[in-house]
Design a protein around this motif. Structure first.
Motif, mmCIF file in Angstrom:
data_model
loop_
_atom_site.group_PDB
_atom_site.id
_atom_site.type_symbol
_atom_site.label_atom_id
_atom_site.label_comp_id
_atom_site.label_asym_id
_atom_site.label_seq_id
_atom_site.Cartn_x
_atom_site.Cartn_y
_atom_site.Cartn_z
ATOM 1 N N SER A 139 11.711 11.015 -4.759
ATOM 2 C CA SER A 139 10.945 10.421 -5.867
ATOM 3 C C SER A 139 11.803 10.262 -7.137
ATOM 4 N N THR A 195 0.844 -1.197 0.000
ATOM 5 C CA THR A 195 0.000 0.000 0.000
ATOM 6 C C THR A 195 0.882 1.252 0.000
ATOM 7 N N GLY A 196 0.528 2.193 -0.865
ATOM 8 C CA GLY A 196 1.293 3.443 -0.921
ATOM 9 C C GLY A 196 2.459 3.375 -1.886
ATOM 10 N N SER A 197 2.808 2.174 -2.389
ATOM 11 C CA SER A 197 3.916 2.068 -3.353
ATOM 12 C C SER A 197 3.502 2.738 -4.666
ATOM 13 N N TYR A 229 1.015 0.679 -6.408
ATOM 14 C CA TYR A 229 -0.302 0.809 -5.768
ATOM 15 C C TYR A 229 -0.992 2.098 -6.228
ATOM 16 N N LEU A 230 -0.247 3.195 -6.205
ATOM 17 C CA LEU A 230 -0.853 4.484 -6.580
ATOM 18 C C LEU A 230 -1.221 4.513 -8.064
ATOM 19 N N ARG A 251 -4.362 2.428 -8.280
ATOM 20 C CA ARG A 251 -5.501 3.061 -7.596
ATOM 21 C C ARG A 251 -5.939 4.352 -8.298
#
Ligand code: F6P
Ligand code: MG
Length: 448
Positions: A430, A19-21, A24-25, A28
């Motif tokens: 990032s 979650t949050g990787s 994932y983003l 999502r």
């Protein structure tokens, strides 16, 4: 080991399980946005479908919208992936690949959007978009508008680049080896940074080149994390054979294309330079069989870009366009597509799963892989340590000397110095996904 099986020491695939990787983003947020835009585009083209196909066009439009909305819902609620039903030539192979993924997951859970490898599910979404756009509107490219817009919005940069190419070509005969290598490096880097302009990372938002591509190079230099361009240069030179030497009729460079728009122009300019300078005799371009990752080049994009360049109201741009068309007519350049490029496989599977394509690449003296998705497939999109060798991450994929030209837009990066990745993570958290950094990463025989 059977294809697709993971060997000892091979890290797991990136997935949205974390979650949050970034994976994932992407799943999502970015992928549903791409689907919503696709629905909107199809709806806006309703009249065109009616004019071309009458009521059948309208039913296909309604069906596509309903299938894409259903697809978005399946994705957002992490439903199991479904087998393809459209009976196209690659349907069976996609369904087999799903079974392969299921075997790897075991029988406790089903392959699904947030549990299966990100590379697989992201590719699968584009194949499901293709399935949703059924006859008679199946030739409609839902991403076409963005690609053509990206081309038109980079006109100034394209003109600057074609003028530069024309200047280089005027003095080509008189160039020393050093000058030739300098121009080669510049155009290789222009093609590298052309990869910033993809529309998948921005979920279809405009992302074109505005500044002059040659003038920007010095300020971008320090963002190239691995620069093996010297190895690429040596490879090209070692494979140069005098005309009529009888050893081989053609020195060939293959370019596995990525995005249409400005990036494609940078690739065509590089290819033109390679041929006109005598560094290569033939260029094989490899594109996609259907619309892919929003901005990737299809045969239609390739031809359209050359036609537009020919038709430009700018001396050097149109001259380049005519030159490119004549390379194609004479067979010096050729465009190829193969279903493997629009499948989800890691490239280490190519020899087993697409032996004909592997054999084709083996005939090249050098293969240039453009872009981020190709890098993910080269490395299997796995959680490798940053200092792992590129060669290790390729897992035996070495059809010919190869080089990845890629701006970083996904969190896999190998072949860095010890500690370099960690330092970057501190300075710019990032760095792997913001498209500011790039690599020119080579694998092949080491030449002096
Ligand atoms: O997440 C960004 C993304 O959609 C990646 O999946 C993919 O690797 C990239 O964009 C596409 O980039 P490129 O056009 O350089 O392959
Ligand atoms: Mg792309």
């Amino acid at each position: 080991m059977a294809a697709g099986q993971i060997g000892y020491g091979v890290p797991p695939s990136l997935s949205a399980k974390v979650t949050g990787s970034f994976a994932y983003l992407t799943i999502r947020d970015r992928m549903p946005t791409i689907l919503t835009k696709a629905v909107d585009t199809i709806h806006r083209n309703k009249n065109k479908f009616f004019e071309e196909h009458g009521e059948e066009g309208i039913s296909a439009e309604k069906q596509a919208i309903s299938l894409l909305s259903k697809l978005r819902n399946e994705l957002q609620t992490d439903k199991p992936l479904l087998e393809l039903m459209d009976g196209l030539s690659d349907t069976e192979s996609w369904n087999q690949y799903m079974q392969r993924q299921q075997r790897q997951l075991g029988d406790q859970e089903l392959v699904s959007w947030f549990k299966s490898p990100w590379l697989y599910v992201e590719c699968y979404m584009y194949r499901r978009i293709q399935e949703a756009i059924c006859p008679p509107i199946n030739n409609f490219d839902v991403f076409n508008e963005g690609k053509t817009q990206s081309f038109f919005e980079s006109q100034q940069a394209v003109m600057a680049l074609c003028t530069y190419l024309g200047d280089v070509q005027k003095s080509m005969e008189k160039l020393s080896e050093n000058q030739l290598s300098e121009y080669f490096n510049k155009l290789l880097q222009v093609s590298l940074w052309g990869n910033k302009c993809d529309l998948s990372i921005s979920a279809g938002q405009e992302n074109s080149q505005k500044a002059s591509p040659i003038d920007s190079l010095p300020s971008l230099q320090s963002f190239i994390l691995v620069n093996d361009s010297n190895m690429v240069w040596l490879t090209l030179n070692s494979s140069r054979r005098p005309e009529g030497s009888g050893q081989k009729t053609a020195d060939r460079v293959d370019i596995v294309l990525d995005n249409a728009g400005f990036e494609l122009v940078t690739d065509l300019v590089l290819a033109d330079f390679l041929v006109s300078s005598g560094l290569a005799r033939h260029i094989h371009f490899h594109g996609k069989c259907f619309p892919w990752f929003v901005s990737d080049v299809t045969a239609n994009d390739f031809q359209w870009t050359i036609r537009q360049t020919m038709a430009a109201n700018h001396k050097w741009m149109s001259k380049s366009g005519f030159q490119w068309q004549s390379y194609l007519n004479e067979g010096i350049w050729s465009y190829h597509d193969h279903p493997f490029w629009t499948q989800p496989h890691e490239f280490c599977d190519m020899a087993a799963d697409a032996p004909d394509l592997y054999a084709t690449l083996q005939e090249a003296d050098l293969v240039l892989f453009k872009g981020d998705l190709n890098y993910r497939k080269l490395t299997g999109d796995r959680a490798w340590g940053h200092a792992v060798d590129f060669c290790t991450a390729l897992r035996g994929f070495e059809p010919a000397p190869l080089c990845s030209l890629r701006t970083l837009k996904a969190n896999v990066q190998v072949g860095l110095q010890l500690g370099q990745g960690e330092k970057l993570s501190t300075e710019d958290p990032s760095w792997m996904t913001n498209g500011k950094y790039a690599v020119i990463q080579f694998h092949g025989p080491k030449l002096e």
